[in-house]
Design an enzyme around this catalytic site. Sequence first.
Site, short mmCIF file in Angstrom:
data_model
loop_
_atom_site.label_atom_id
_atom_site.label_comp_id
_atom_site.label_asym_id
_atom_site.label_seq_id
_atom_site.Cartn_x
_atom_site.Cartn_y
_atom_site.Cartn_z
N SER A 127 0.83 -1.20 0.00
CA SER A 127 0.00 0.00 0.00
C SER A 127 0.87 1.26 0.00
O SER A 127 1.71 1.41 -0.87
CB SER A 127 -0.97 -0.06 1.18
OG SER A 127 -2.04 0.83 1.00
N ASP A 162 -5.71 -3.71 -2.63
CA ASP A 162 -4.70 -3.35 -1.62
C ASP A 162 -4.12 -4.57 -0.91
O ASP A 162 -4.84 -5.39 -0.34
CB ASP A 162 -5.35 -2.41 -0.60
CG ASP A 162 -4.35 -1.72 0.28
OD1 ASP A 162 -3.57 -2.40 0.97
OD2 ASP A 162 -4.35 -0.47 0.31
#
Length: 272
Positions: free
Chosen positions: A48, A163
């Site tokens: 991320s 993610d």
Amino acid sequence: MTYTGLSLKKKKIGLALGGGAARGLAHIGVLKVLERMGIVPQMIAGTSIGSIFGAIYAKELDADRLEQYATEWSRWKMAQLLDPALPRVGLIKGKKVEAILDSYLGEENFSDLKVPFACVAVDIDTGEEVVIKDGLVASAVRASISIPGIFLPVEWDGRILVDGGLVNPVPVSTVRDMGAEFIIAVNVLPHPEGRISKQGSGDLSRGLNIFAILMQMVDISANLIARASLEGADLVIEPDVAHVGPTDFHLASELIPRGEEAAERALSTVEL
């Protein structure tokens, strides 16, 4: 420098940079301290927000440049980065974010980077962790930051990716698989009790909104997994960022020093 038995001498150093949205700005402070101490990671993995800073650092090996970029970001308002999508699989198309990533990473392939780098995403269909180590770096990072419900997922090699924080919020295992012998992990996800006691200037205290809620949900679930991920690290650096909200990117001038403080404290236990 005092130390308690940990040594970096003659070891392949790996750096794992975790997710945590705006709190990840503290990663820059950690990188600044590593540079000052002459510690150059031989491999980097990011999840991320950690994939953004990990990728740019692997390209430039210049933490001061990262700080300059972060200062630029802190002047933007989040609304400037939003390009609303029809709310079928995500609220934001992510084209503006992609343009920003392209401006810093250009057409770089993983093979062009100065330091081997990998980023972590998740196959939304199977729940499988996907480690990306080849192809266009900017596209891979875009997949790693695709927070479910906020950003549109990314199609990559026949998979639909979101993610990486959902399965590997601090990619210690990834950098270990890359060949690291000494792993420095940076975790910017606050402990749940810290979030409750310190949250004051963050998003939720200013009023609920859909972006803050979705990002907070990812943070909470990732925190439960992060504890297990960190067990494989040789040194864990955890900046004090519990009071910061996930979209508080304007707090770069505060978060970067927090990263520096935590890194200096943790590295005082290591023999260089």
